[in-house]
Scaffold this motif. Structure first.
Motif, PDB file in Angstrom:
ATOM      1  N   GLU A   1       3.794   8.786  -8.250  1.00 23.00           N
ATOM      2  CA  GLU A   1       2.555   9.091  -8.968  1.00 23.00           C
ATOM      3  C   GLU A   1       2.649   8.622 -10.424  1.00 23.00           C
ATOM      4  O   GLU A   1       3.655   8.869 -11.088  1.00 23.00           O
ATOM      5  N   PRO A   2       1.602   7.998 -10.936  1.00 22.51           N
ATOM      6  CA  PRO A   2       1.640   7.572 -12.352  1.00 22.51           C
ATOM      7  C   PRO A   2       1.563   8.730 -13.335  1.00 22.51           C
ATOM      8  O   PRO A   2       2.024   8.603 -14.474  1.00 22.51           O
ATOM      9  N   ASP A   3       0.998   9.853 -12.909  1.00 24.46           N
ATOM     10  CA  ASP A   3       0.858  11.013 -13.790  1.00 24.46           C
ATOM     11  C   ASP A   3       2.114  11.878 -13.711  1.00 24.46           C
ATOM     12  O   ASP A   3       2.389  12.477 -12.669  1.00 24.46           O
ATOM     13  N   PRO A   4       2.881  11.988 -14.794  1.00 23.12           N
ATOM     14  CA  PRO A   4       4.110  12.784 -14.742  1.00 23.12           C
ATOM     15  C   PRO A   4       3.848  14.282 -14.590  1.00 23.12           C
ATOM     16  O   PRO A   4       4.784  15.028 -14.281  1.00 23.12           O
ATOM     17  N   GLU A   5       2.601  14.722 -14.812  1.00 22.15           N
ATOM     18  CA  GLU A   5       2.255  16.131 -14.674  1.00 22.15           C
ATOM     19  C   GLU A   5       1.735  16.479 -13.272  1.00 22.15           C
ATOM     20  O   GLU A   5       1.365  17.625 -13.021  1.00 22.15           O
ATOM     21  N   ALA A   6       1.726  15.506 -12.369  1.00 19.57           N
ATOM     22  CA  ALA A   6       1.241  15.754 -11.012  1.00 19.57           C
ATOM     23  C   ALA A   6       2.139  16.755 -10.291  1.00 19.57           C
ATOM     24  O   ALA A   6       3.355  16.809 -10.514  1.00 19.57           O
ATOM     25  N   LEU A   7       1.529  17.555  -9.428  1.00 16.14           N
ATOM     26  CA  LEU A   7       2.247  18.598  -8.701  1.00 16.14           C
ATOM     27  C   LEU A   7       2.007  18.475  -7.201  1.00 16.14           C
ATOM     28  O   LEU A   7       1.008  17.903  -6.752  1.00 16.14           O
ATOM     29  N   ALA A   8       2.927  19.044  -6.441  1.00 16.69           N
ATOM     30  CA  ALA A   8       2.740  19.244  -5.000  1.00 16.69           C
ATOM     31  C   ALA A   8       2.911  20.725  -4.709  1.00 16.69           C
ATOM     32  O   ALA A   8       3.747  21.401  -5.322  1.00 16.69           O
ATOM     33  N   LEU A   9       2.111  21.225  -3.808  1.00 16.92           N
ATOM     34  CA  LEU A   9       2.190  22.624  -3.384  1.00 16.92           C
ATOM     35  C   LEU A   9       2.738  22.672  -1.962  1.00 16.92           C
ATOM     36  O   LEU A   9       2.159  22.089  -1.043  1.00 16.92           O
ATOM     37  N   ILE A  10       3.864  23.353  -1.795  1.00 19.70           N
ATOM     38  CA  ILE A  10       4.446  23.558  -0.468  1.00 19.70           C
ATOM     39  C   ILE A  10       4.149  24.981  -0.018  1.00 19.70           C
ATOM     40  O   ILE A  10       4.372  25.937  -0.773  1.00 19.70           O
ATOM     41  N   LEU A  11       3.655  25.115   1.191  1.00 20.15           N
ATOM     42  CA  LEU A  11       3.373  26.412   1.792  1.00 20.15           C
ATOM     43  C   LEU A  11       4.272  26.602   3.001  1.00 20.15           C
ATOM     44  O   LEU A  11       4.494  25.659   3.771  1.00 20.15           O
ATOM     45  N   ALA A  12       4.787  27.805   3.173  1.00 21.56           N
ATOM     46  CA  ALA A  12       5.679  28.094   4.295  1.00 21.56           C
ATOM     47  C   ALA A  12       5.348  29.474   4.850  1.00 21.56           C
ATOM     48  O   ALA A  12       5.062  30.400   4.092  1.00 21.56           O
TER      49      ALA A  12
END
Length: 310
Positions: free
Chosen positions: A132-143
């Motif tokens: 991702e070009p945006d260093p502030e991008a996030l991923a949300l993991i759900l379990a």
């Protein structure tokens, strides 16, 4: 370097004693006593009135670090053990996106690693975010999953499943909980229905300790760590006795293993790693800079481990 930004958990309100669960599953008194006295199980947490979307929403809404940053979330991953979670066309994950205001995110399920799927999800999320070009991008993991079938409630002579859930924000770079290594061992010779194949069950039980130790050692070697240098082991909550045996094998003191959720919560599919992480951090068991090891095994069979730096 992939980092865990924040972790939250959700424990359903109902605590079902294993004796009651044994009645529902048709277990004998001997089998129930085996789970309590030998495996160290006491109860599992269940939500009989909620569906999978409700369960995952409970974990996501507990993730306070997500609030106000929903626009930063590029990916939502459900780390799932069971290949089927709901009848077509019902899609719990996409329904949850609407509730959370995350319709813009790309959402998908990570599966086929069974209860080791949370470690795979962390690895996949990190790889996606690195591009991702945006260093502030996030991923949300759900379990977390519902115990809606007998196979989803029981591993014969080994574990009883509960419905604990967790949510984890991941970023490509971070100061805390950075992933130093990831090792995985896929063992297809153990694939099958253990409840219906006593020979397969026996072979799996014999091969399990060496496979778990082997993948943990591989993760330690990749990270340049040793059993003495790690501060803590966060296991999956299958039972206590198997981890006690493994710890004796590798010489790891039990006070460096988070086992308290085994009797209180049960084995919560892919959520165990995050449940134990939350326990370790709230109890102050991890300090900045500490290296720690997480490990999980999934039927099929997949064995996985990670080393992280807190």
């Amino acid at each position: 370097m992939t980092a865990l930004e924040a972790v939250a958990v959700h424990l359903p309100p109902v605590a079902r004693p294993i004796e009651k669960l044994g009645e529902e599953l048709g277990l004998s008194d001997r089998q129930v006593k085996l789970f309590r006295r030998f495996h160290g199980l006491d109860q599992v947490r269940l939500d009989p009135d909620g569906d999978l979307t409700d369960l995952l929403e409970g974990a996501a809404t507990a993730l306070t670090a997500l609030r106000g940053r929903e626009h930063r979330v590029r990916y939502v991953l459900h780390a799932r053990s069971m290949p089927i979670a709901a009848p077509y066309p019902h899609n719990p994950l996409h329904e949850l996106l609407g509730r959370l205001g995350l319709e813009h995110a790309r959402a998908f399920t990570v599966t086929h690693h069974a209860c080791a799927g949370s470690l795979l999800a962390i690895d996949v999320a990190g790889r996606l975010l690195a591009a991702e070009p945006d260093p502030e991008a996030l991923a949300l993991i759900l379990a977390g999953e519902k115990t809606f079938t007998r196979d989803a409630r029981l591993v014969p002579e080994t574990a009883l499943f509960g419905e604990g859930a967790a949510a984890c924000l991941v970023r490509a770079e971070g100061e805390r909980d950075r992933v130093l290594s990831y090792a995985v061992d896929l063992r297809g010779e153990f694939d099958g229905r253990l409840a219906e194949d006593p020979d397969l069950l026996a072979r799996y039980q014999r091969g399990y300790p060496d496979a778990v130790v082997g993948v943990m050692q591989a993760a330690l070697d990749e990270a340049g760590e040793t059993w003495d240098s790690i501060r803590l082991l966060l296991p999956h909550n299958v039972n206590q006795v198997s981890w006690k045996r493994i710890c004796r094998t590798v010489g790891l003191p039990l006070d460096r293993v988070v086992l308290e959720n085994v009797p209180a919560v049960g084995h919560s599919f892919t959520a165990d790693v995050f449940l134990n992480h939350r326990t370790a951090t709230t109890r102050g068991l991890l300090h900045p800079g500490d290296r720690y090891l997480v490990a999980a095994a999934g039927l099929g069979a997949t064995f996985a481990a990670m080393v992280l730096q807190h």
